[in-house]
Design an enzyme around this catalytic site. Structure first.
Site, PDB file in Angstrom:
ATOM      1  N   GLU A 199       0.859  -1.188   0.000  1.00 56.13           N
ATOM      2  CA  GLU A 199       0.000   0.000   0.000  1.00 56.13           C
ATOM      3  C   GLU A 199       0.890   1.230   0.000  1.00 56.13           C
ATOM      4  OE1 GLU A 199      -2.894   0.318   3.128  1.00 56.13           O
ATOM      5  OE2 GLU A 199      -3.705   2.156   2.270  1.00 56.13           O
ATOM      6  N   CYS A 214      -6.512   0.934   2.679  1.00 58.12           N
ATOM      7  CA  CYS A 214      -7.445   2.061   2.583  1.00 58.12           C
ATOM      8  C   CYS A 214      -7.252   2.885   1.317  1.00 58.12           C
ATOM      9  CB  CYS A 214      -7.315   2.943   3.813  1.00 58.12           C
ATOM     10  SG  CYS A 214      -8.011   2.138   5.266  1.00 58.12           S
ATOM     11  N   ASN A 219     -12.410  -3.393   0.716  1.00 49.31           N
ATOM     12  CA  ASN A 219     -11.309  -3.478   1.679  1.00 49.31           C
ATOM     13  C   ASN A 219     -11.860  -3.246   3.075  1.00 49.31           C
ATOM     14  OD1 ASN A 219      -8.475  -3.328   2.667  1.00 49.31           O
ATOM     15  ND2 ASN A 219      -9.074  -1.209   3.117  1.00 49.31           N
ATOM     16  N   GLU A 220     -11.980  -4.288   3.836  1.00 53.57           N
ATOM     17  CA  GLU A 220     -12.448  -4.234   5.230  1.00 53.57           C
ATOM     18  C   GLU A 220     -13.570  -3.204   5.427  1.00 53.57           C
ATOM     19  OE1 GLU A 220      -8.752  -3.370   7.561  1.00 53.57           O
ATOM     20  OE2 GLU A 220      -9.499  -1.310   7.638  1.00 53.57           O
TER      21      GLU A 220
HETATM   22  O1  AHR Z   1      -2.306  -1.626   6.623  1.00 55.26           O
HETATM   23  C1  AHR Z   1      -2.651  -0.352   7.019  1.00 55.26           C
HETATM   24  C2  AHR Z   1      -4.149  -0.114   6.990  1.00 55.26           C
HETATM   25  O2  AHR Z   1      -4.795  -0.971   7.885  1.00 55.26           O
HETATM   26  C3  AHR Z   1      -4.824  -0.408   5.691  1.00 55.26           C
HETATM   27  O3  AHR Z   1      -4.772   0.654   4.824  1.00 55.26           O
HETATM   28  C4  AHR Z   1      -6.242  -0.674   6.088  1.00 55.26           C
HETATM   29  O4  AHR Z   1      -6.873  -1.556   5.206  1.00 55.26           O
HETATM   30  C5  AHR Z   1      -6.108  -1.212   7.479  1.00 55.26           C
HETATM   31  O5  AHR Z   1      -6.951  -0.602   8.353  1.00 55.26           O
END
Ligand code: AHR
Length: 871
Positions: free
Chosen positions: A269, A471, A600-601
């Site tokens: 990321e 995120c 994503n979550e």
């Molecule tokens: O890995 C860091 C963050 O943790 C990611 O962006 C998110 O998906 C999670 O909350």
């Protein structure tokens, strides 16, 4: 009560702890059990911690003497909007419905026309939260709820002390808000004294078993909290009398089972400057003059188009313009207007430019004469003290924007050089997309990656790479959702974007580069695309905070088409529209995309589900060959986890993405997490996990708890298909998140102890799991839970790999009976990672050990050992 001098024999310790448990239990039951079938339940928010603590309960038999349920245990929290400034539960109001369903509404903030609702049958497990928008009012203060015939009214006031009512039967559809007289506002709250404080909430008479369950839930949470917060610092007391342990491990012949051959992957990321200033090898910061204060959440006026650029000379000679730019997606460029002796424009990269003696650096820039004159620019790499380490000249003549290229040869190694651009005669010149790349990028790719960082990732031998987040994938608000189409094609045509971690994404590292990296390191690409909703933790937007209502339904077809186009871009031949774009970019062969993550979550809301279903059904219909990975929220439990799994079961999703960042104690005490998973349901991609200690180090303690847990993941490799530690990279001085796997600065890569665990797993994985039975000389739970093993076979090589984790402070003498599983070389290679729990950058050490019928070795205290038996 037993008062005993502490005598530390094992037997005495057990007796004392049983007595203490009995005393504690009898105190607790004497305290809890009332002489009546029903009691009064009081629901309230303490208001503590700026309303972030959620909903609490207290109970009483007489409405006078109130007892808290747990120590202000929180049974429900708001999940609306940003962490910190939002996620507040103000004035919760609870009401039971005739069917036994409890409804809770609350105020979210002071400024939005929105309130929250959620329902539960037992006050323990809560359903999806919804945040109805009430456009007729400016804001929603202190909503109360009451039943009206077969429906519910929610009445609230606004900041002008006007009262409004909305009506609903299903808590999904609401009437328009209508103004009502104040006397319709029926707030039946009471104020009680709890401890030494007054609290306001609602009182209901309920059956005792219901309250009993609440109390047990709070006690259970407290006990788990204690267990999960066990740390090695307590080991000198916890294991004061522990003697070395011995373990005999016997492989259960004939019980081998196939496991995933994709288990260990990498999560990438753009967080912590992982991309620009990190893995992306570009050395010039703000090369396109596109930094803007809006890149920052709290706009920073110094973060603008001039950022990272310094002009030495008459300051009037350096401007930013946007008339006739190189490309509309990169509207800004620099204008240098110089008279001789002129000025010099400099860029110090990201904390200086690191260059190595003898290496070549590829310079390029778009240049345009703005006064119809020909001229030259001198391009140099210069040290802090003004010493020129490399220089060249580029000539330009009147005409349109032209991309100029030059090569700089570094004469010395320095870590903090800067680039200088100096017009060599008077005139006005436009400059944009100023770029400097090491020629020696990873695999010598153009627009490539930093070789040492990419190699560190490759060395893990990840079987897949997930990108672009996290995120970053679903973005901070609707307008920040990551759009892969903005990240391919010529660099000047890519669309930069605010990075939700508080900086700028040039998109130089885009989908083409991600796919290329995967191909270069033999990993499956796993792009993750937003499920038509931004991150639930988004700040306020035109349609509120959080998911902001999702992408409007009328725009969803276009959004879904973008995802279908991605599959065409990655996999179709050059005769197709998107396949051609990939081919033109330099990759005529397909990238062979197999997996796409959707979401994503996310908060599993109705807004999410509607869009997820649309996307999933469209991919399934048009590209059944693609495996869609769903999402089940950010935690290992709770509403999103339950609702996400419900949806996955309903849609029969092939895989779901689970995330959890937990304490080492959690990983130690949850090794059976997947053992009970239903093998007929979706498989699991453990997409983000890491052990977090206070202070968030990545050290041997966290690394061993991850290694321990990964033995359980391997054991469950028939249901867990993929796993990736998160996050991967962090640049020193620019870190928004800890811990990470690899830290780095401009010239050094600093792998952590946790990295070594990932690498040992990645380079020692198998596709067959060989169950074994362990017999320990000490079967106490605290001991047993800190020793773990996993035995796999790699069918490519025929090698058997044994992983052994010892999280105890004492040695474990281990003997392994392979039950003639197969014949091997006379020697095995043993690799051991060991040290003190707080060690952050340990390296494993390998040696040979002889193999006989039984393999014997000693596992040092706090160690992870990998034995490879070569066929
Ligand atoms: O890995 C860091 C963050 O943790 C990611 O962006 C998110 O998906 C999670 O909350």
């Amino acid at each position: 009560m037993l008062i005993a001098k502490p005598v530390h024999t094992k037997r005495n310790t057990i007796i004392i702890s049983v007595i203490l448990t009995l005393i504690a239990y009898s105190n607790q039951t004497a305290h809890s059990q009332p002489n009546t079938d029903s009691v009064f339940l009081f629901a309230y928010s303490s208001g503590n911690n700026d309303y972030h603590n959620g909903l609490h309960f207290a109970w009483s038999t007489d409405k006078k003497d109130w007892k808290p349920v747990g120590d202000e245990h929180s049974f429900l929290k708001s999940d609306y909007g940003q962490w910190g400034s939002q996620k507040k539960m103000m004035h919760p109001y609870l009401l039971p419905g005739p069917d036994g369903t409890w409804h809770c509404v609350w105020q979210l903030n002071n400024q939005e026309p929105i309130f929250a609702h959620v329902a539960s049958n037992d006050l323990i497990e809560w359903g999806r939260q919804t945040y109805p928008m009430v456009n007729e009012s400016k804001n929603c203060f202190q909503p109360v709820i009451y039943r009206k015939d077969d429906s519910y009214n929610i009445i609230f006031r606004n900041n002008s002390h006007k009262y409004f009512k909305v009506n609903t039967t299903d808590f999904k559809n609401y009437s328009k808000a209508s103004e009502v007289p104040e006397n319709q506002y029926q707030d039946l709250s009471s104020t009680i004294t709890l401890g030494d404080r007054k609290q306001t909430g609602q009182i209901y008479r309920v059956n005792w078993p219901m309250v009993d369950k609440l109390i047990k839930k709070a006690e259970d949470s407290r006990a788990k909290y204690k267990l999960h917060n066990e740390v090695t610092k307590q080991d000198p007391q916890r294991f004061a009398s522990l003697k070395p342990v011995s373990m005999r491990l016997s492989v259960e012949s004939g019980k081998a089972k196939p496991i995933s051959n994709l288990l260990i992957g990498a999560f990438f990321e753009d967080l912590n400057y992982a991309a620009d200033g990190g893995l992306y090898a570009e050395l010039i910061q703000n090369r396109g003059f596109e930094y803007t204060p809006a890149d920052k959440l709290y706009r920073d006026s110094n973060w603008n188009a001039f950022h990272s650029w310094i002009f030495h000379g008459d300051q009037a000679g350096f401007k930013i313009d946007s008339v006739s730019p190189v490309h509309v997606n990169n509207p800004h460029y620099a204008v240098l207007q110089t008279r001789q002796p002129g000025g010099t424009l400099t860029n110090g990269g990201y904390d200086g430019i690191a260059i190595r003696q003898g290496e070549k650096y590829n310079f390029s820039a778009f240049v345009k004469s703005l006064d119809a004159r020909s001229s030259k620019l001198r391009i140099s790499l210069v040290t802090k003290n003004g010493k020129r380490l490399a220089q060249t000249e580029i000539a330009f003549s009147p005409g349109a924007w032209r991309k100029m290229n030059a090569v700089l040869h570094a004469s010395e190694t320095v870590s903090d050089a800067h680039l200088e651009i100096e017009p060599l005669s008077s005139g006005i010149v436009g400059i944009d997309m100023v770029s400097l790349f090491p020629n020696n990028s990873f695999k010598k790719r153009k627009n490539g990656l930093r070789a040492d960082l990419a190699q560190a990732i490759a060395d893990i031998h990840p079987r897949f790479v997930r990108f672009p987040g996290g995120c970053v994938a679903h973005g901070d608000g609707l307008h920040n959702i990551y759009n892969w189409k903005n990240t391919i094609g010529p660099l000047e045509a890519r669309k930069p974007q605010r990075n939700l971690w508080g900086y700028h994404q040039s998109m130089g590292l885009g989908y083409y580069e991600y796919f290329q990296l995967c191909e270069d390191i033999g990993a499956e690409p796993v792009p993750v695309i937003a499920a038509g909703v931004p991150c639930q933790n988004s700040g306020g937007g035109p349609r509120g905070g959080g998911q902001q209502g999702g992408i409007p339904l009328e725009e969803m077809d276009e959004y879904i088409q973008d995802i279908i186009d991605l599959i065409e871009w990655a996999n179709a031949d050059a005769s197709t529209t998107w396949g051609r774009k990939r081919a033109e970019a330099g990759h005529p062969k397909p990238f062979n995309l197999k997996y796409i993550g959707i979401g994503n979550e996310d908060l599993i809301s109705d807004v999410f589900e509607e869009r997820f279903r649309m996307i999933y059904n469209a991919i399934k219909k048009t590209h059944p060959e693609i495996t869609v990975i769903g999402t089940v929220g950010p935690f290992w439990e709770g509403t999103d986890y339950r609702e996400g799994w419900k949806l996955a079961n309903n849609l029969e999703l092939p895989i779901v993405d689970e995330h959890y960042y937990q304490s080492p104690g959690w990983f130690i005490h949850n090794q059976l997490f997947y053992d009970s998973y239903d093998r007929s349901k979706s498989k699991v991609y453990l997409g983000e996990y890491a052990a977090h200690l206070p202070g968030r180090p990545n050290n041997l303690e966290t690394a061993l708890s991850e290694a321990l847990y990964l033995t359980a993941v391997e054991r469950n490799g028939d249901i867990v298909s993929m796993a990736s530690y998160a996050p991967l990279l962090a640049k020193e001085g620019h870190t928004q998140w800890n811990p990470n796997l690899i830290y780095f600065n401009n010239d050094t890569v600093k792998p952590t102890t946790g990295y070594q665990v990932q690498k040992l797993y990645g380079t020692n994985s198998g596709d067959e799991y060989l169950p074994a039975i362990a017999r320990l000389s000490n079967e106490e739970a605290a001991v047993k839970n800190r020793i773990a093993y996993s035995i796999v076979r790699d069918s490519n090589t025929g090698d058997i790999i044994i992983k052994l984790v010892n999280m105890l402070p004492v040695e474990v003498k281990c003997s392994i009976d392979l039950m003639n599983t197969t014949t091997f070389n006379k020697h095995a290679i043993v690799t051991v990672l060991t040290g003190a729990p707080e060690d952050r950058s340990l390296k494993p050490v390998s040696s040979n050990i002889p193999i006989e019928n039984v393999l014997s070795l000693k596992l040092p205290g706090y160690s992870f050992s990998v034995i490879r038996l070569k066929k």
